[in-house]
Design an enzyme around this catalytic site. Structure first.
Site, PDB file in Angstrom:
ATOM      1  N   ASN A  21       0.867  -1.179   0.000  1.00 12.53           N
ATOM      2  CA  ASN A  21       0.000   0.000   0.000  1.00 12.53           C
ATOM      3  C   ASN A  21       0.904   1.229   0.000  1.00 12.53           C
ATOM      4  O   ASN A  21       1.468   1.593   1.017  1.00 12.53           O
ATOM      5  CB  ASN A  21      -0.898  -0.010   1.246  1.00 12.53           C
ATOM      6  N   TRP A  22       1.018   1.854  -1.158  1.00 10.75           N
ATOM      7  CA  TRP A  22       1.935   2.998  -1.279  1.00 10.75           C
ATOM      8  C   TRP A  22       1.328   4.273  -0.688  1.00 10.75           C
ATOM      9  O   TRP A  22       2.003   5.299  -0.606  1.00 10.75           O
ATOM     10  CB  TRP A  22       2.301   3.225  -2.743  1.00 10.75           C
ATOM     11  N   LYS A  23       0.058   4.229  -0.347  1.00 11.18           N
ATOM     12  CA  LYS A  23      -0.635   5.395   0.216  1.00 11.18           C
ATOM     13  C   LYS A  23      -0.443   6.624  -0.697  1.00 11.18           C
ATOM     14  O   LYS A  23      -0.368   6.481  -1.912  1.00 11.18           O
ATOM     15  CB  LYS A  23      -0.157   5.664   1.641  1.00 11.18           C
ATOM     16  N   GLU A  35      -7.219   4.503   7.589  1.00 13.97           N
ATOM     17  CA  GLU A  35      -6.960   5.929   7.352  1.00 13.97           C
ATOM     18  C   GLU A  35      -8.166   6.586   6.682  1.00 13.97           C
ATOM     19  O   GLU A  35      -8.453   7.760   6.912  1.00 13.97           O
ATOM     20  CB  GLU A  35      -5.674   6.100   6.527  1.00 13.97           C
ATOM     21  N   GLY A  37       2.611  -1.117   4.332  1.00 14.74           N
ATOM     22  CA  GLY A  37       2.640   0.298   3.987  1.00 14.74           C
ATOM     23  C   GLY A  37       4.069   0.792   3.830  1.00 14.74           C
ATOM     24  O   GLY A  37       4.697   0.653   2.778  1.00 14.74           O
ATOM     25  N   GLY A  38       4.609   1.335   4.908  1.00  8.36           N
ATOM     26  CA  GLY A  38       5.925   1.970   4.870  1.00  8.36           C
ATOM     27  C   GLY A  38       7.009   1.132   4.214  1.00  8.36           C
ATOM     28  O   GLY A  38       7.778   1.636   3.378  1.00  8.36           O
ATOM     29  N   SER A  60       2.807  -2.243  10.366  1.00  7.97           N
ATOM     30  CA  SER A  60       4.259  -2.263  10.613  1.00  7.97           C
ATOM     31  C   SER A  60       4.903  -3.607  10.289  1.00  7.97           C
ATOM     32  O   SER A  60       5.786  -4.065  11.007  1.00  7.97           O
ATOM     33  CB  SER A  60       4.557  -1.850  12.061  1.00  7.97           C
ATOM     34  N   HIS A  85      -9.816   1.069   4.408  1.00  2.00           N
ATOM     35  CA  HIS A  85      -8.565   1.236   5.154  1.00  2.00           C
ATOM     36  C   HIS A  85      -8.826   2.156   6.354  1.00  2.00           C
ATOM     37  O   HIS A  85      -9.602   3.112   6.250  1.00  2.00           O
ATOM     38  CB  HIS A  85      -7.496   1.827   4.230  1.00  2.00           C
ATOM     39  N   GLY A 138       1.784   2.138  10.767  1.00  2.00           N
ATOM     40  CA  GLY A 138       2.734   3.248  10.666  1.00  2.00           C
ATOM     41  C   GLY A 138       3.391   3.631  11.987  1.00  2.00           C
ATOM     42  O   GLY A 138       4.042   4.663  12.086  1.00  2.00           O
ATOM     43  N   GLU A 174      -5.943  -5.091  10.204  1.00  2.00           N
ATOM     44  CA  GLU A 174      -4.931  -4.067  10.438  1.00  2.00           C
ATOM     45  C   GLU A 174      -5.261  -3.317  11.730  1.00  2.00           C
ATOM     46  O   GLU A 174      -6.071  -2.364  11.710  1.00  2.00           O
ATOM     47  CB  GLU A 174      -4.914  -3.071   9.286  1.00  2.00           C
TER      48      GLU A 174
END
Ligand code: PEP
Length: 256
Positions: A9-11, A97, A234-235, A213, A95, A173, A167
């Protein structure tokens, strides 16, 4: 055991050129990959260029959100048909977010999941509890409500291909990943709910990804859990080397 799915997930990161470069590196690193699937969720503005990079490879493309209406006066929104047209086979929905910052609810998630399926997209439905909810002992109740709510309008025919991601909000994150015991407990509970909503065989085949994470140094332990069928990253997915290490987890041991 379902084939594990490793999803990036590159966000809201990566301009078109950066997206193309990252996608190219992932494709190169996945050459000859067997026994696991790879998915890249790129920003809307990069979908076309990433689709070009993924053409002819086994790596699939997802959007990170969508709207449920087919077309019309919905300024700023993107429909399922547009996402398919851009080269996607999947779409991330719900998601945390989006739930936290953009007012996504189980109702809007359900409408998006149903519209995605109707357009031929595979939804990757995200559920997860906040830290306060975990500390109040509400984790199982919260994720069950999100799962049942998110699939409220979903057709039985779509269950076999559905992707689910657990998640925990407190792990996204933050660098604080869930322990493998915590992840396994929630994943097993979600599978029981899925069996109740479909049947045991169908539920056994649904991939439940863990997200929060995930890094090269914790993926092996998480992927050793029987009910963890992949990861949503993600990150660590923004660096090809790290994401590819996650994709290739546990390969040397021949476990998967
Ligand atoms: C995510 O974006 O879904 C996610 C899990 O992020 P991170 O890996 O950075 O925690």
């Amino acid at each position: 055991m379902p084939v594990p799915m490793l999803a990036a997930n590159w966000k809201m990161n990566c301009l078109a050129d950066e997206s193309a470069e990252l996608a190219r590196s992932v494709v190169e690193g996945c050459a000859g990959l067997k026994g696991r699937d790879v998915l890249l969720a790129a920003p809307f503005t990069s979908l076309h260029v990433v689709a070009r990079e993924l053409a002819g490879s086994s790596v699939s493309l997802a959007a990170q959100d969508m709207f449920w209406e087919q077309s019309g006066a919905w300024t700023g929104e993107v429909s399922a048909e547009m996402i398919v047209d851009a080269g996607c086979s999947h779409v991330v929905i719900g998601h945390s977010e989006r739930r936290e910052h953009f007012g996504e609810t189980d109702y809007t998630v359900a409408r998006k999941v149903a519209a995605a399926h109707a357009a031929g997209l595979i939804p990757l439905l995200c559920v997860g509890e906040t830290l306060a909810q975990r500390e109040a002992g509400q984790t199982a109740e919260v994720v069950e409500r999100q799962l049942r709510g998110g699939l409220f309008e979903f057709e039985q025919a779509g269950f076999a291909s559905l992707l689910l991601a657990y998640e925990p909000v407190w792990a996204i994150g933050t660098g604080h990943t869930a322990s493998s015991e915590q992840a396994e407990e929630v994943h097993a509970g979600l599978r029981t709910v899925l069996a109740d909503m479909s049947d045991t065989d169908t539920a056994a085949g649904i991939r439940i990804l863990y997200g929060g994470s995930v890094k090269p140094d914790n993926v092996d332990e998480l992927m050793a859990c029987p009910n963890v069928n992949g990861a949503l990253v993600g990150g660590a997915s923004l660096k090809a080397e790290d994401f590819l290490r996650i994709v290739h987890h546990r390969e040397q041991s021949g476990v998967i």
